[in-house]
Design a protein around this motif. Structure first.
Motif, PDB file in Angstrom:
ATOM      1  N   GLN A  26       0.817  -1.209   0.000  1.00 49.01           N
ATOM      2  CA  GLN A  26       0.000   0.000   0.000  1.00 49.01           C
ATOM      3  C   GLN A  26       0.853   1.263   0.000  1.00 49.01           C
ATOM      4  O   GLN A  26       0.388   2.335  -0.378  1.00 49.01           O
ATOM      5  N   ARG A  27       2.127   1.146   0.398  1.00 50.30           N
ATOM      6  CA  ARG A  27       3.021   2.302   0.407  1.00 50.30           C
ATOM      7  C   ARG A  27       3.597   2.581  -0.982  1.00 50.30           C
ATOM      8  O   ARG A  27       4.314   3.569  -1.167  1.00 50.30           O
ATOM      9  N   TYR A  28       3.295   1.725  -1.947  1.00 47.29           N
ATOM     10  CA  TYR A  28       3.844   1.869  -3.300  1.00 47.29           C
ATOM     11  C   TYR A  28       2.706   1.869  -4.319  1.00 47.29           C
ATOM     12  O   TYR A  28       2.536   0.926  -5.096  1.00 47.29           O
ATOM     13  N   PRO A  29       1.917   2.947  -4.332  1.00 42.31           N
ATOM     14  CA  PRO A  29       0.751   2.988  -5.236  1.00 42.31           C
ATOM     15  C   PRO A  29       1.144   3.012  -6.710  1.00 42.31           C
ATOM     16  O   PRO A  29       0.292   2.767  -7.578  1.00 42.31           O
ATOM     17  N   GLN A  30       2.423   3.291  -7.011  1.00 48.78           N
ATOM     18  CA  GLN A  30       2.862   3.307  -8.404  1.00 48.78           C
ATOM     19  C   GLN A  30       3.006   1.913  -8.988  1.00 48.78           C
ATOM     20  O   GLN A  30       3.188   1.748 -10.196  1.00 48.78           O
ATOM     21  N   CYS A  31       2.930   0.892  -8.146  1.00 47.74           N
ATOM     22  CA  CYS A  31       3.032  -0.494  -8.622  1.00 47.74           C
ATOM     23  C   CYS A  31       1.668  -0.983  -9.111  1.00 47.74           C
ATOM     24  O   CYS A  31       0.627  -0.593  -8.596  1.00 47.74           O
ATOM     25  N   SER A  32       1.706  -1.858 -10.085  1.00 49.89           N
ATOM     26  CA  SER A  32       0.504  -2.537 -10.549  1.00 49.89           C
ATOM     27  C   SER A  32       0.432  -3.875  -9.818  1.00 49.89           C
ATOM     28  O   SER A  32       1.250  -4.767 -10.053  1.00 49.89           O
ATOM     29  N   VAL A  33      -0.539  -4.008  -8.907  1.00 52.85           N
ATOM     30  CA  VAL A  33      -0.568  -5.135  -7.981  1.00 52.85           C
ATOM     31  C   VAL A  33      -1.732  -6.074  -8.302  1.00 52.85           C
ATOM     32  O   VAL A  33      -2.865  -5.634  -8.497  1.00 52.85           O
ATOM     33  N   THR A  34      -1.415  -7.359  -8.364  1.00 52.82           N
ATOM     34  CA  THR A  34      -2.433  -8.404  -8.489  1.00 52.82           C
ATOM     35  C   THR A  34      -2.438  -9.210  -7.206  1.00 52.82           C
ATOM     36  O   THR A  34      -1.417  -9.796  -6.826  1.00 52.82           O
ATOM     37  N   LEU A  35      -3.571  -9.239  -6.519  1.00 53.03           N
ATOM     38  CA  LEU A  35      -3.691  -9.945  -5.252  1.00 53.03           C
ATOM     39  C   LEU A  35      -4.432 -11.260  -5.478  1.00 53.03           C
ATOM     40  O   LEU A  35      -5.589 -11.264  -5.908  1.00 53.03           O
ATOM     41  N   LEU A  36      -3.749 -12.358  -5.216  1.00 52.19           N
ATOM     42  CA  LEU A  36      -4.342 -13.674  -5.385  1.00 52.19           C
ATOM     43  C   LEU A  36      -4.736 -14.251  -4.033  1.00 52.19           C
ATOM     44  O   LEU A  36      -4.127 -13.943  -3.014  1.00 52.19           O
ATOM     45  N   LYS A  37      -5.736 -15.103  -4.040  1.00 48.02           N
ATOM     46  CA  LYS A  37      -6.232 -15.678  -2.794  1.00 48.02           C
ATOM     47  C   LYS A  37      -5.365 -16.821  -2.284  1.00 48.02           C
ATOM     48  O   LYS A  37      -5.393 -17.153  -1.103  1.00 48.02           O
ATOM     49  N   GLU A  38      -4.614 -17.458  -3.192  1.00 50.66           N
ATOM     50  CA  GLU A  38      -3.798 -18.600  -2.797  1.00 50.66           C
ATOM     51  C   GLU A  38      -2.463 -18.551  -3.518  1.00 50.66           C
ATOM     52  O   GLU A  38      -2.268 -17.760  -4.452  1.00 50.66           O
ATOM     53  N   ASN A  39      -1.546 -19.401  -3.071  1.00 53.46           N
ATOM     54  CA  ASN A  39      -0.204 -19.436  -3.646  1.00 53.46           C
ATOM     55  C   ASN A  39      -0.226 -20.239  -4.943  1.00 53.46           C
ATOM     56  O   ASN A  39      -0.358 -21.468  -4.929  1.00 53.46           O
ATOM     57  N   THR A  40      -0.100 -19.554  -6.058  1.00 60.94           N
ATOM     58  CA  THR A  40      -0.111 -20.216  -7.372  1.00 60.94           C
ATOM     59  C   THR A  40       1.284 -20.615  -7.819  1.00 60.94           C
ATOM     60  O   THR A  40       1.435 -21.261  -8.856  1.00 60.94           O
ATOM     61  N   GLY A  41       2.317 -20.204  -7.055  1.00 54.10           N
ATOM     62  CA  GLY A  41       3.684 -20.576  -7.390  1.00 54.10           C
ATOM     63  C   GLY A  41       4.455 -19.462  -8.069  1.00 54.10           C
ATOM     64  O   GLY A  41       3.882 -18.500  -8.604  1.00 54.10           O
ATOM     65  N   PHE A  42       5.773 -19.605  -8.034  1.00 55.52           N
ATOM     66  CA  PHE A  42       6.681 -18.636  -8.667  1.00 55.52           C
ATOM     67  C   PHE A  42       6.412 -18.528 -10.160  1.00 55.52           C
ATOM     68  O   PHE A  42       6.294 -17.432 -10.721  1.00 55.52           O
ATOM     69  N   ALA A  43       6.321 -19.672 -10.842  1.00 51.76           N
ATOM     70  CA  ALA A  43       6.193 -19.677 -12.295  1.00 51.76           C
ATOM     71  C   ALA A  43       4.898 -19.010 -12.741  1.00 51.76           C
ATOM     72  O   ALA A  43       4.905 -18.092 -13.578  1.00 51.76           O
ATOM     73  N   ALA A  44       3.776 -19.453 -12.201  1.00 49.78           N
ATOM     74  CA  ALA A  44       2.492 -18.884 -12.606  1.00 49.78           C
ATOM     75  C   ALA A  44       2.375 -17.420 -12.214  1.00 49.78           C
ATOM     76  O   ALA A  44       1.802 -16.609 -12.959  1.00 49.78           O
ATOM     77  N   GLY A  45       2.925 -17.062 -11.057  1.00 48.89           N
ATOM     78  CA  GLY A  45       2.881 -15.663 -10.639  1.00 48.89           C
ATOM     79  C   GLY A  45       3.599 -14.752 -11.615  1.00 48.89           C
ATOM     80  O   GLY A  45       3.080 -13.702 -12.017  1.00 48.89           O
ATOM     81  N   HIS A  46       4.815 -15.136 -12.009  1.00 46.20           N
ATOM     82  CA  HIS A  46       5.541 -14.301 -12.965  1.00 46.20           C
ATOM     83  C   HIS A  46       4.875 -14.308 -14.333  1.00 46.20           C
ATOM     84  O   HIS A  46       4.891 -13.286 -15.044  1.00 46.20           O
ATOM     85  N   ASN A  47       4.274 -15.417 -14.728  1.00 50.01           N
ATOM     86  CA  ASN A  47       3.553 -15.428 -16.000  1.00 50.01           C
ATOM     87  C   ASN A  47       2.422 -14.409 -15.998  1.00 50.01           C
ATOM     88  O   ASN A  47       2.174 -13.730 -16.998  1.00 50.01           O
ATOM     89  N   THR A  48       1.729 -14.301 -14.862  1.00 56.48           N
ATOM     90  CA  THR A  48       0.647 -13.315 -14.742  1.00 56.48           C
ATOM     91  C   THR A  48       1.172 -11.904 -14.972  1.00 56.48           C
ATOM     92  O   THR A  48       0.562 -11.096 -15.688  1.00 56.48           O
TER      93      THR A  48
END
Length: 308
Positions: A50-72
Motif C-alpha cells: 500500500q506504500r507503493y501505489p505506483q506499482c501494478s498489484v495483483t492480489l491472489l487468494k492462494e499461492n499459485t507458485g513462482f512460475a504462474a505468478g511471474h507469468n501473470t
C-alpha cells in the motif's frame, strides 16, 4: 534507452519487500511499470504494498507458485525487457541501466544477470551452469568482463521480450507445472534450444539476502521445498532433454541419479517416494509440453553451452 518492466512475485515477503522496491525506484534507468503478484500472503506484505501505489498489484487468494505468478505479470507487460526480481534482492542504483546498455549491443542474447552478491559481499551468482550429471549450479567466480553463461538465476533475471515470446508455450513463459524451483533452469534450456544466448554483466551489482540459502542443510528445509526440488529435477529430463543431448552423458547420469535416489530414500524416504510418484504421474504432461516447444538448433549446439 529501451523500456523495462519489473516483475516481482511475493509470498509472505514483508521482511525484504520494502528494500527491494526502494532499490527499483532508485534506478538511474526507471522501469516503465512494476508488476507485483502476491500469492496469498498472510504476513504484512500487502500492507507494505500500500506504500507503493505506483506499482501494478495483483492480489491472489492462494499461492499459485513462482512460475504462474511471474507469468501473470509478464503477460501484462509490454516493455522491451522484463526484469524478473525476487523480493529479497536489492539492486545497485545503476543495475538496470548497465545491464540494458550491454543487452542492446547483443541482439541474439535473451537473458542477462549482473554480479549478485550475498550480504557479506561474496558472490551469490553470476549465472547458471549445467554439469554432465545434470545439476544446475550457480557460477560464483568474479569476472571483470561480461561472459557467456548457460542461463541466469530467476532471482534477478533480465529477459528480452522478443526472446520470451519466441520460446513461450501456449502463452506461458515459465512452466507452471513446476510451481517453484528449477523453473529458471527449464527456461534457460528452452532459450538455448531456440538459439538464444545468456550473459553475465559483472559491472551491474545486486544484493541477495537469499532467505532460503543453498547451504542450508537439507534436513532443515521444508518438506514441500525438498519435494518440489527433487520432483522438478526429475521432470527436467522429459521437459528439456532429447536423446541426442542425453546419450553422450548417460555413463555419468545413470550412476549419479541412482546414487542420489538411494541416498534420498535412506535419508528422506517419505518426501522422496512422494516426489518419485509425482514425477512419474506428470511425465506424460511434461513430454506433451516439450513437444510444443520451439527447437531450432541441433542438440550438439545446446551441448556446447554446457561448457560455459
Amino acid at each position: 534507452m529501451p523500456s523495462v518492466d519489473v516483475s516481482i512475485v511475493t509470498w509472505n515477503s514483508a521482511a525484504d519487500l520494502g528494500r527491494a522496491l526502494d532499490s527499483v525506484f532508485a534506478q538511474t534507468l526507471q522501469p516503465a511499470r512494476v508488476f507485483i503478484v502476491d500469492n496469498g500472503s498472510t504476513d504484512a506484505t500487502r500492507s507494505i504494498l500500500q506504500r507503493y501505489p505506483q506499482c501494478s498489484v495483483t492480489l491472489l487468494k492462494e499461492n499459485t507458485g513462482f512460475a504462474a505468478g511471474h507469468n501473470t505479470a509478464i503477460n501484462q507487460s509490454v516493455a522491451d525487457y522484463v526484469l524478473v526480481l525476487n523480493p529479497d534482492v536489492a539492486l545497485h542504483e545503476e543495475y538496470i541501466e548497465k545491464v540494458c546498455a550491454f543487452a542492446e549491443a547483443q541482439p541474439r542474447c535473451a537473458a542477462f544477470v549482473g554480479r549478485v552478491q550475498r550480504p557479506d559481499g561474496s558472490t551469490d551468482t553470476i549465472g547458471l551452469r549445467i554439469s554432465p550429471w545434470r545439476i544446475a549450479t550457480d557460477l560464483r567466480n568474479q569476472p571483470r568482463e561480461p561472459r557467456s553463461v548457460f542461463g541466469v538465476s530467476g532471482a534477478v533475471a533480465l529477459y528480452r521480450r522478443a526472446a520470451l515470446q519466441d520460446v513461450s508455450v501456449d502463452g506461458e513463459v515459465f512452466n507452471p507445472m513446476l510451481f517453484a524451483y528449477k523453473e529458471d533452469v527449464e527456461l534457460a534450456w528452452r532459450l538455448r534450444w531456440s538459439g538464444w544466448q545468456a550473459y553475465s554483466v559483472p559491472a551491474a551489482i545486486a544484493k541477495h539476502s537469499r532467505v532460503l540459502r543453498q547451504e542450508t542443510k537439507r534436513s532443515h528445509r521444508s518438506s514441500n521445498r525438498r519435494f518440489l526440488s527433487y520432483r522438478n529435477h526429475l521432470l527436467l529430463y522429459p521437459l528439456v532433454e532429447s536423446w541426442a543431448t542425453l546419450a553422450p552423458d548417460l555413463w555419468v547420469i545413470i550412476p549419479a541419479e541412482l546414487a542420489r535416489m538411494v541416498f534420498l530414500l535412506v535419508t528422506d524416504p517419505r518426501v522422496t517416494i512422494r516426489a518419485l510418484a509425482a514425477a512419474a504421474k506428470m511425465w506424460h504432461a511434461a513430454r506433451t509440453f516439450a513437444r510444443r516447444e520451439r527447437r531450432t538448433v541441433r542438440a550438439s549446439q545446446v551441448r556446447e553451452t554446457f561448457r560455459t
